[in-house]
Design a protein around this motif. Sequence first.
Motif, PDB file in Angstrom:
ATOM      1  N   VAL A 191      51.464 146.860  78.016  1.00 19.71           N
ATOM      2  CA  VAL A 191      50.311 147.735  77.816  1.00 19.71           C
ATOM      3  C   VAL A 191      49.159 147.231  78.681  1.00 19.71           C
ATOM      4  N   TYR A 192      48.194 148.097  78.930  1.00 21.86           N
ATOM      5  CA  TYR A 192      47.109 147.811  79.883  1.00 21.86           C
ATOM      6  C   TYR A 192      46.370 146.514  79.569  1.00 21.86           C
ATOM      7  N   ARG A 193      46.022 146.298  78.296  1.00 23.78           N
ATOM      8  CA  ARG A 193      45.342 145.045  77.935  1.00 23.78           C
ATOM      9  C   ARG A 193      45.546 144.776  76.449  1.00 23.78           C
ATOM     10  N   ASP A 194      45.242 143.541  76.043  1.00 25.33           N
ATOM     11  CA  ASP A 194      45.402 143.164  74.638  1.00 25.33           C
ATOM     12  C   ASP A 194      44.327 143.848  73.787  1.00 25.33           C
ATOM     13  N   LEU A 195      44.529 143.798  72.476  1.00 25.30           N
ATOM     14  CA  LEU A 195      43.595 144.451  71.557  1.00 25.30           C
ATOM     15  C   LEU A 195      42.239 143.725  71.587  1.00 25.30           C
ATOM     16  N   PRO A 196      41.134 144.476  71.658  1.00 23.98           N
ATOM     17  CA  PRO A 196      39.813 143.839  71.725  1.00 23.98           C
ATOM     18  C   PRO A 196      39.484 143.053  70.453  1.00 23.98           C
ATOM     19  N   THR A 197      38.786 141.944  70.620  1.00 20.61           N
ATOM     20  CA  THR A 197      38.432 141.110  69.466  1.00 20.61           C
ATOM     21  C   THR A 197      37.115 141.565  68.839  1.00 20.61           C
ATOM     22  N   ARG A 198      36.462 142.530  69.486  1.00 18.66           N
ATOM     23  CA  ARG A 198      35.216 143.050  68.913  1.00 18.66           C
ATOM     24  C   ARG A 198      35.225 144.554  69.027  1.00 18.66           C
ATOM     25  N   MET A 199      34.945 145.221  67.941  1.00 20.78           N
ATOM     26  CA  MET A 199      34.934 146.683  67.924  1.00 20.78           C
ATOM     27  C   MET A 199      33.596 147.187  68.492  1.00 20.78           C
ATOM     28  N   PRO A 200      33.611 148.162  69.398  1.00 16.66           N
ATOM     29  CA  PRO A 200      32.336 148.684  69.937  1.00 16.66           C
ATOM     30  C   PRO A 200      31.430 149.206  68.816  1.00 16.66           C
ATOM     31  N   GLN A 201      30.126 149.022  68.989  1.00 17.52           N
ATOM     32  CA  GLN A 201      29.148 149.424  67.962  1.00 17.52           C
ATOM     33  C   GLN A 201      28.451 150.728  68.360  1.00 17.52           C
ATOM     34  N   HIS A 202      28.008 151.477  67.360  1.00 18.15           N
ATOM     35  CA  HIS A 202      27.129 152.621  67.623  1.00 18.15           C
ATOM     36  C   HIS A 202      25.760 152.089  68.016  1.00 18.15           C
ATOM     37  N   GLN A 203      25.154 152.689  69.011  1.00 16.08           N
ATOM     38  CA  GLN A 203      23.857 152.211  69.514  1.00 16.08           C
ATOM     39  C   GLN A 203      22.704 152.964  68.833  1.00 16.08           C
ATOM     40  N   PRO A 204      21.522 152.310  68.759  1.00 16.25           N
ATOM     41  CA  PRO A 204      20.359 153.004  68.180  1.00 16.25           C
ATOM     42  C   PRO A 204      20.031 154.264  68.988  1.00 16.25           C
ATOM     43  N   SER A 205      19.538 155.259  68.296  1.00 14.66           N
ATOM     44  CA  SER A 205      19.201 156.513  68.964  1.00 14.66           C
ATOM     45  C   SER A 205      18.091 157.188  68.162  1.00 14.66           C
ATOM     46  N   ARG A 206      17.293 158.005  68.840  1.00 18.53           N
ATOM     47  CA  ARG A 206      16.206 158.669  68.104  1.00 18.53           C
ATOM     48  C   ARG A 206      16.753 159.756  67.178  1.00 18.53           C
ATOM     49  N   PHE A 207      18.052 160.054  67.321  1.00 22.62           N
ATOM     50  CA  PHE A 207      18.640 161.100  66.485  1.00 22.62           C
ATOM     51  C   PHE A 207      19.221 160.572  65.181  1.00 22.62           C
ATOM     52  N   ARG A 208      19.280 159.216  65.028  1.00 23.59           N
ATOM     53  CA  ARG A 208      19.807 158.699  63.763  1.00 23.59           C
ATOM     54  C   ARG A 208      18.929 157.577  63.216  1.00 23.59           C
ATOM     55  N   SER A 209      18.799 157.567  61.912  1.00 20.78           N
ATOM     56  CA  SER A 209      17.934 156.568  61.272  1.00 20.78           C
ATOM     57  C   SER A 209      18.620 155.206  61.270  1.00 20.78           C
ATOM     58  N   GLU A 210      17.825 154.174  60.940  1.00 20.29           N
ATOM     59  CA  GLU A 210      18.383 152.820  60.876  1.00 20.29           C
ATOM     60  C   GLU A 210      19.443 152.719  59.787  1.00 20.29           C
ATOM     61  N   LYS A 211      19.178 153.399  58.693  1.00 21.55           N
ATOM     62  CA  LYS A 211      20.112 153.369  57.553  1.00 21.55           C
ATOM     63  C   LYS A 211      21.456 153.992  57.964  1.00 21.55           C
ATOM     64  N   GLU A 212      21.381 155.099  58.679  1.00 25.31           N
ATOM     65  CA  GLU A 212      22.590 155.791  59.160  1.00 25.31           C
ATOM     66  C   GLU A 212      23.360 154.902  60.139  1.00 25.31           C
ATOM     67  N   LEU A 213      22.602 154.248  61.045  1.00 22.97           N
ATOM     68  CA  LEU A 213      23.213 153.365  62.046  1.00 22.97           C
ATOM     69  C   LEU A 213      23.946 152.208  61.362  1.00 22.97           C
ATOM     70  N   LYS A 214      23.318 151.647  60.332  1.00 26.73           N
ATOM     71  CA  LYS A 214      23.907 150.526  59.591  1.00 26.73           C
ATOM     72  C   LYS A 214      25.212 150.979  58.917  1.00 26.73           C
ATOM     73  N   ARG A 215      25.181 152.193  58.365  1.00 28.28           N
ATOM     74  CA  ARG A 215      26.377 152.718  57.685  1.00 28.28           C
ATOM     75  C   ARG A 215      27.516 152.922  58.677  1.00 28.28           C
ATOM     76  N   LEU A 216      27.171 153.453  59.875  1.00 27.15           N
ATOM     77  CA  LEU A 216      28.198 153.711  60.895  1.00 27.15           C
ATOM     78  C   LEU A 216      28.828 152.418  61.412  1.00 27.15           C
ATOM     79  N   ASN A 217      28.005 151.369  61.519  1.00 27.27           N
ATOM     80  CA  ASN A 217      28.501 150.109  62.095  1.00 27.27           C
ATOM     81  C   ASN A 217      29.071 149.141  61.066  1.00 27.27           C
ATOM     82  N   GLU A 218      29.009 149.533  59.814  1.00 30.51           N
ATOM     83  CA  GLU A 218      29.436 148.632  58.730  1.00 30.51           C
ATOM     84  C   GLU A 218      30.870 148.158  58.913  1.00 30.51           C
ATOM     85  N   ARG A 219      31.760 149.091  59.302  1.00 29.62           N
ATOM     86  CA  ARG A 219      33.190 148.757  59.420  1.00 29.62           C
ATOM     87  C   ARG A 219      33.536 148.184  60.791  1.00 29.62           C
TER      88      ARG A 219
END
Length: 417
Positions: free
Chosen positions: A159-187
């Motif tokens: 396969v192209y590469r091994d499994l990443p050791t860190r999952m990409p995070q959702h970035q801050p945006s003016r369209f989502r609140s901090e609380k929403e961002l925290k919920r999205l990145n929790e997992r």
Amino acid sequence: MAEIRNFTLNFGPQHPAAHGVLRLVLEMDGEVIQKADPHIGLLHRGTEKLAESKPFNQSIGYMDRLDYVSMMCNEHAYVRAIEQLMGVEAPIRAQYIRTMFDEITRILNHLMWLGAHGLDIGAMTVFLYCFREREDLMDCYEAVSGTRMHATYYRPGGVYRDLPTRMPQHQPSRFRSEKELKRLNERRQGSLLDFIQDFTERFPACVDEYETLLTDNRIWKQRTVGIGVVSPERALQLGFSGPMLRGSGFAWDLRKKQPYAAYSNMDFDIPVGVTGDCYDRYLVRIEEMRQSNRIIRQCIDWLRVNPGPVMLADHKLTPPSREEMKEDMEALIHHFKLFTEGYTVPEGEVYSAVEAPKGEFGVWLVSDGANKPYRVKCRAPGFAHLAAMDEMVAGHMLSDVVAVIGTMDIVFGEVDR
């Protein structure tokens, strides 16, 4: 007496259940179908011919685009065909990663099917539920390959590469609140394996939700029970495979009968139907999602404790790392030759099949010893299923055509290749 005669009706390409690439000419007696004639060829893919004019490694991306809902399974068949012709085998860790992503792909496919089939028959909510789960799995595709759909992640030799050791995070945006961002990145705080494991723990409850909405739903059963019945003998004669064959009560699954990748080490069951109608095929696919979840759990457990290479070290077949390529002249030459000419494959022919979500997807590959295939032929499951359209809908009402097209789970990229 007024003269009564059959009339011909065009079902599609503009019909919402025919999705623009199927023209079905129906001969109707009132609202009862006498004959159904599927016309294909509105998509103009030409994938098989295109693959014959390109080096082997440049056609992997075409396989994703055949059945664009079960991308990595198609790649698997093509890549395995090349590996068999060359007499090489991917490292064991790559085999487990392929097995895991094949099953992720199966769940992705069945979620898409369930949502679209429900929508066609009139159940709207299930579509939104299915896409909620699809989103997480699409993120897994993106984490390993950089793209959400057409991954080109499997390569001859691994396969192209091994499994990443860190999952990409959702970035801050003016369209989502901090609380929403925290919920999205929790997992997403751990590795990709942690993220997938979290998904496998949540997913059985999600499947229960779909079943609560549909399985005992009176309207759902009226639309699917006794519709499009195919006997086991007839299903075999028509060339059915996958859930279409198993829905008729025939326990045929390539993962058990002709194991490939790491399936011989997996513990899972093959669900089969009893009556071979649309409802049975629905139940088979629902149970397949649960079994795929089981297989993914087993792969995660193995991958956690067994590190190792995910690609063969033979640079005649697999590219050197970027670091090597920038420092070593020989590695640079390998890299240049591999991405301009590709590699030559020994003369011969091979048929390699995988149990794709829709059925048996096979690639027949003929090599004349050059760096591109002499002939590529794809055995798409949807093509054989669509050919049975006339037999499955004859005698049914017009509205049942929608249920039968839905239960076949057809994607036209692979039919019109």
